[in-house]
Design a protein around this motif. Structure first.
Motif, PDB file in Angstrom:
ATOM      1  N   ALA A   1      11.113  -4.270   1.027  1.00 57.28           N
ATOM      2  CA  ALA A   1      10.300  -3.919  -0.134  1.00 57.28           C
ATOM      3  C   ALA A   1      11.130  -4.045  -1.397  1.00 57.28           C
ATOM      4  O   ALA A   1      12.355  -3.871  -1.375  1.00 57.28           O
ATOM      5  CB  ALA A   1       9.775  -2.486   0.003  1.00 57.28           C
ATOM      6  N   ARG A   2      10.450  -4.348  -2.493  1.00 57.58           N
ATOM      7  CA  ARG A   2      11.052  -4.218  -3.815  1.00 57.58           C
ATOM      8  C   ARG A   2      10.381  -3.025  -4.475  1.00 57.58           C
ATOM      9  O   ARG A   2       9.154  -3.010  -4.662  1.00 57.58           O
ATOM     10  CB  ARG A   2      10.835  -5.477  -4.651  1.00 57.58           C
ATOM     11  CG  ARG A   2      11.436  -5.398  -6.053  1.00 57.58           C
ATOM     12  CD  ARG A   2      11.137  -6.654  -6.866  1.00 57.58           C
ATOM     13  NE  ARG A   2      11.740  -7.833  -6.260  1.00 57.58           N
ATOM     14  CZ  ARG A   2      13.007  -8.199  -6.449  1.00 57.58           C
ATOM     15  NH1 ARG A   2      13.800  -7.462  -7.235  1.00 57.58           N
ATOM     16  NH2 ARG A   2      13.487  -9.283  -5.893  1.00 57.58           N
TER      17      ARG A   2
ATOM     18  N   ARG B   1       0.820  -1.211   0.000  1.00 54.23           N
ATOM     19  CA  ARG B   1       0.000   0.000   0.000  1.00 54.23           C
ATOM     20  C   ARG B   1       0.851   1.258   0.000  1.00 54.23           C
ATOM     21  O   ARG B   1       0.432   2.310  -0.491  1.00 54.23           O
ATOM     22  CB  ARG B   1      -0.936  -0.002   1.216  1.00 54.23           C
ATOM     23  CG  ARG B   1      -1.972  -1.112   1.205  1.00 54.23           C
ATOM     24  CD  ARG B   1      -3.014  -0.906   2.302  1.00 54.23           C
ATOM     25  NE  ARG B   1      -2.457  -0.908   3.650  1.00 54.23           N
ATOM     26  CZ  ARG B   1      -2.299  -1.987   4.399  1.00 54.23           C
ATOM     27  NH1 ARG B   1      -2.627  -3.198   3.915  1.00 54.23           N
ATOM     28  NH2 ARG B   1      -1.821  -1.896   5.625  1.00 54.23           N
ATOM     29  N   ALA B   2       2.067   1.164   0.554  1.00 54.03           N
ATOM     30  CA  ALA B   2       2.949   2.325   0.651  1.00 54.03           C
ATOM     31  C   ALA B   2       3.745   2.590  -0.622  1.00 54.03           C
ATOM     32  O   ALA B   2       4.536   3.535  -0.669  1.00 54.03           O
ATOM     33  CB  ALA B   2       3.908   2.153   1.828  1.00 54.03           C
ATOM     34  N   GLY B   3       3.551   1.757  -1.657  1.00 56.36           N
ATOM     35  CA  GLY B   3       4.198   2.025  -2.930  1.00 56.36           C
ATOM     36  C   GLY B   3       5.197   1.006  -3.405  1.00 56.36           C
ATOM     37  O   GLY B   3       5.808   1.173  -4.458  1.00 56.36           O
ATOM     38  N   ALA B   4       5.375  -0.091  -2.639  1.00 55.65           N
ATOM     39  CA  ALA B   4       6.296  -1.136  -3.096  1.00 55.65           C
ATOM     40  C   ALA B   4       5.765  -1.790  -4.361  1.00 55.65           C
ATOM     41  O   ALA B   4       4.563  -1.954  -4.531  1.00 55.65           O
ATOM     42  CB  ALA B   4       6.484  -2.186  -2.004  1.00 55.65           C
ATOM     43  N   TRP B   5       6.680  -2.139  -5.266  1.00 61.78           N
ATOM     44  CA  TRP B   5       6.303  -2.896  -6.465  1.00 61.78           C
ATOM     45  C   TRP B   5       6.038  -4.353  -6.109  1.00 61.78           C
ATOM     46  O   TRP B   5       5.430  -5.091  -6.874  1.00 61.78           O
ATOM     47  CB  TRP B   5       7.410  -2.823  -7.505  1.00 61.78           C
ATOM     48  CG  TRP B   5       7.604  -1.479  -8.121  1.00 61.78           C
ATOM     49  CD1 TRP B   5       7.037  -0.292  -7.730  1.00 61.78           C
ATOM     50  CD2 TRP B   5       8.421  -1.161  -9.245  1.00 61.78           C
ATOM     51  NE1 TRP B   5       7.462   0.724  -8.531  1.00 61.78           N
ATOM     52  CE2 TRP B   5       8.309   0.226  -9.478  1.00 61.78           C
ATOM     53  CE3 TRP B   5       9.243  -1.912 -10.069  1.00 61.78           C
ATOM     54  CZ2 TRP B   5       8.987   0.870 -10.511  1.00 61.78           C
ATOM     55  CZ3 TRP B   5       9.927  -1.277 -11.099  1.00 61.78           C
ATOM     56  CH2 TRP B   5       9.806   0.103 -11.323  1.00 61.78           C
ATOM     57  N   GLY B   6       6.548  -4.774  -4.990  1.00 61.28           N
ATOM     58  CA  GLY B   6       6.414  -6.153  -4.549  1.00 61.28           C
ATOM     59  C   GLY B   6       7.290  -6.334  -3.327  1.00 61.28           C
ATOM     60  O   GLY B   6       7.746  -5.375  -2.706  1.00 61.28           O
TER      61      GLY B   6
END
Length: 407
Positions: free
Chosen positions: A269-270, A227-232
């Motif tokens: 995070a990725r 939700r915070a913007g990680a691609w995965g």
């Protein structure tokens, strides 16, 4: 102990200096933690990285290089949001050409990403081995470098395609070695990925409480990063409570968090194509004296190693310092794993901080520092940051506190 200079490392270091000394380096732009798309654009990345590979090939007397590993291809091309987990691509690089062979599922995205780069895209409906044979031609006196990570089946297909001669030469870690020295754009992306990860830690310590399962905490932690913007995810998160914490790669399950335990949280995070990695140990109520002593030992080991990291230090020396600190605190032999590893497009890259690595670190290496103590049947704990080696020392990306977190 110092080893002879590595020509491949020298090539990579030269590339790092070229981009990091540039006045318009991507890292010169501020990276806002709340920004959706930080200013990572580096139009010259593909040309620069392919140039480094060509220089490495000249040094090894290779006429061309066949890149099969998808992470290596992603790094060399600098394509964003194109490649997935499927090994559907191969990149052929010689003195004049950089040709990416792919198929109809990816060709539109690859051609759009290739605009303005030295990469051309070929979607001929043929096997990768046949593609390599077609581009390399009939002069079998010109050596073609191949990666030693390819499967035996693929090697046999190359043998058949090039029969009766086999001009290819097995190589060990050529592109991986170049990737071990990060440029400024890569560093900026990892800082941004870590900002998401730090925010996730702040969130999860306000969420978790006794009575929850490890799996519940894992799902909330990973959902927050998305939700915070990680691609995965950089890797499946570890949430390990009580005795499970003594297993460094524990898989979260139905075990319930209980008062008096500590909980190991290892996650990342990725984002923008790059990984982050951190571990924190959280205490559910005041820790007993042994847990407190163990935490103080891993904190001291972490901070002393981070203070000594700089160009010229070996991976072995860093690991051995951590082991000495843990031994002095009464926890000798309780770590078991290497102190750290490289991070980048993949969660585990070169170089490593371990007794096996006598090579000197160089500016641009990105590594983790993660001392741990594991007491089977009782508890485990780890404290991990990651950051970049600079000419002045170690620049830590992780911003979460080292103070003991007691819930």
């Amino acid at each position: 102990m110092s080893m002879a200079p590595d020509p491949l490392a020298a090539t990579a270091v030269a590339g790092y200096a070229q981009v990091n000394d540039a006045p318009d380096s991507p890292a010169a732009a501020p990276v806002g933690e709340g920004a959706l798309e930080p200013p990572f654009a580096d139009p010259g990345a593909s040309a620069r990285r392919i140039g480094l590979l060509r220089e490495a090939c000249r040094g090894a007397d290779l006429a061309a290089f066949l890149v099969r590993d998808t992470s290596n291809i992603a790094w060399l091309t600098a394509f964003d949001r194109v490649f997935d987990d499927e090994a559907a691509h191969v990149l052929y690089v010689d003195r004049d050409r950089a040709v990416l062979h792919t198929d109809s599922r990816y060709v539109t995205a690859c051609r759009a990403a290739a605009e303005g780069t030295p990469v051309t895209v070929d979607d001929a409906r043929e096997a990768h081995a046949a593609f390599a044979r077609r581009l390399h031609g009939d002069d079998f006196t010109d050596d073609l470098g191949i990666e030693d990570s390819i499967s035996l089946a693929e090697y046999r297909r190359l043998e058949q395609a090039f029969s009766p001669s086999a001009p290819f030469r097995e190589t060990d870690g050529v592109v991986v070695g170049l990737r071990s020295v990060k440029d400024a754009g890569e560093v900026a992306r990892m800082r941004a990925a870590q900002a998401i990860t730090d925010a996730a830690f702040s969130h999860i310590i306000g969420f978790m409480q006794p009575g929850m399962t490890e799996r519940e905490v894992q799902l909330e932690l990973e959902g927050f990063m998305e939700r915070a913007g990680a691609w995965g995810l950089a890797f499946p998160s570890i949430v390990a409570t009580g005795a499970n914490g003594a297993s460094p790669h524990a898989i979260p399950g139905a075990t319930v968090l209980e008062a008096g335990q500590c909980v190991v949280l290892d996650f990342g995070a990725r984002a923008w194509g790059y990984c982050s990695d951190m571990t924190r140990t959280v205490f559910l109520g005041e820790p007993d004296p042994e847990m407190r002593a163990a935490y103080e030992a891993i904190r001291r080991a972490n901070e002393e190693v981070e203070a000594m990291l700089r160009p010229g230090v070996t991976g072995r020396a860093a690991h051995e310092l951590a082991e000495r600190v843990l031994d002095e605190a009464g926890f000798g032999g309780c770590m078991g794993h290497g102190l750290g590893h490289g991070v980048g497009i993949d969660i585990h890259e070169e170089p490593v901080l371990s007794p096996r690595n006598d090579r000197e670190l160089v500016a641009g290496n990105v590594v983790t520092v993660e001392p741990g103590i594991y007491l089977p049947g009782r508890f485990g704990m780890r404290l991990e940051d990651f950051g970049v080696i600079t000419d002045g020392g170690f620049d830590v990306f992780t911003r979460s506190t080292h103070e003991m977190v007691v819930l």
